[in-house]
Design a protein around this motif. Structure first.
Motif, PDB file in Angstrom:
ATOM      1  N   SER A 187       0.827  -1.208   0.000  1.00  0.00           N
ATOM      2  CA  SER A 187       0.000   0.000   0.000  1.00  0.00           C
ATOM      3  C   SER A 187       0.865   1.263   0.000  1.00  0.00           C
ATOM      4  N   PHE A 188       2.002   1.231   0.727  1.00  0.00           N
ATOM      5  CA  PHE A 188       2.898   2.385   0.747  1.00  0.00           C
ATOM      6  C   PHE A 188       3.498   2.630  -0.639  1.00  0.00           C
ATOM      7  N   VAL A 190       2.292   1.691  -3.590  1.00  0.00           N
ATOM      8  CA  VAL A 190       1.250   2.148  -4.506  1.00  0.00           C
ATOM      9  C   VAL A 190       0.951   3.624  -4.276  1.00  0.00           C
ATOM     10  N   SER A 191       0.882   4.038  -3.005  1.00  0.00           N
ATOM     11  CA  SER A 191       0.613   5.453  -2.702  1.00  0.00           C
ATOM     12  C   SER A 191       1.738   6.349  -3.213  1.00  0.00           C
ATOM     13  N   TYR A 192       2.987   5.909  -3.025  1.00  0.00           N
ATOM     14  CA  TYR A 192       4.150   6.698  -3.475  1.00  0.00           C
ATOM     15  C   TYR A 192       4.129   6.868  -4.995  1.00  0.00           C
ATOM     16  N   ALA A 194       1.537   6.644  -6.962  1.00  0.00           N
ATOM     17  CA  ALA A 194       0.385   7.453  -7.350  1.00  0.00           C
ATOM     18  C   ALA A 194       0.676   8.946  -7.181  1.00  0.00           C
ATOM     19  N   VAL A 195       1.321   9.321  -6.060  1.00  0.00           N
ATOM     20  CA  VAL A 195       1.661  10.727  -5.819  1.00  0.00           C
ATOM     21  C   VAL A 195       2.668  11.220  -6.864  1.00  0.00           C
TER      22      VAL A 195
END
Length: 242
Positions: A187-188, A190-192, A194-195
């Motif tokens: 999840s970390f 994927v978030s990185y 995406a940002v």
């Protein structure tokens, strides 16, 4: 042969029949009766007749009978709770059938009951509370019903009714901890990503923000360079003085 809906007969024989002999099984014993005593007999013996079907509830209306023997048949279904109305019953034999379900707790109200047998059926659940006449019956009254429990049987109802407890192992705990860490890392990441993609798209679409971004990066690089040069000069001066 199915058990009739009503089983009623008159035992008050006329004088011409008083010499007949009747075989009657009650209280686990078979007896022969004849003569005037037949006028005072009150019971039903339908044992060993290959009867099928359920026991009619209407048999509970025969409140004056003292013996009821339905053993050694193919009767099925539950024991009628209406049997609690047989207030004069002394012997109740339902053994060697295919009866199922629980023994009605209302049967403890039968104060005259001396012989009781439901052995070799398919009954289940707990045996009625051993009070009054039911406190006098031993294990032989219930044998042959593996799903029955409670005294006087050795089967404990608490062991039968309580669900099994499955112990948790340390392996399961370790596997759960590993899965939590794996989910967090994914999840970390994927978030990185995406940002980062959002920033790239914004800089690509908006020239003003793109220019501001590069100016910011250039300022940071210049600051870092001057800071490193200043640190180098200070270090050089310090070494000279020492």
């Amino acid at each position: 042969m199915a058990l009739p809906e009503y089983v009623l007969f008159d035992l008050h024989y006329p004088a011409s029949y008083m010499e007949e002999t009747v075989d009657f099984t009650t209280k686990s014993e078979s007896y022969s009766y004849g003569g005037n005593i037949l006028e005072y007999m009150s019971g039903i013996d339908l044992s060993c007749n290959k009867l099928t079907g359920q026991i009619p509830d209407e048999l509970g209306n025969l409140s004056e009978i003292r013996a009821l023997n339905l053993s050694h048949n193919n009767l099925m279904g539950a024991i009628p709770s209406s049997f609690s109305e047989l207030k004069q019953i002394e012997s109740l034999d339902l053994s060697y059938n295919n009866l199922s379900g629980k023994i009605p707790t209302q049967l403890v109200e039968l104060k005259s009951l001396e012989v009781f047998s439901v052995a070799h059926n398919k009954l289940s659940g707990s045996i009625p509370e051993p009070k009054a006449q039911f406190g006098t019956f031993d294990e032989t009254s219930y044998e042959g019903n593996p799903l029955l429990c409670g005294p006087p049987l050795p089967n404990s109802c608490s062991k039968t009714e309580s669900p099994p407890i499955v112990p948790t192992t340390s392996y399961d705990e370790d596997e759960g901890s590993f899965m939590d860490s794996y989910v967090f890392c994914v999840s970390f990441l994927v978030s990185y990503v995406a940002v980062l993609l959002v920033i790239v798209v914004v800089l690509y679409i908006n020239p003003y923000w793109r220019k501001a971004w590069f100016s910011f990066i250039e300022a940071c690089i210049t600051t870092c360079r001057y800071s490193m040069v200043g640190d180098f000069i200070e270090l050089y001066i310090f070494q000279k003085l020492c």
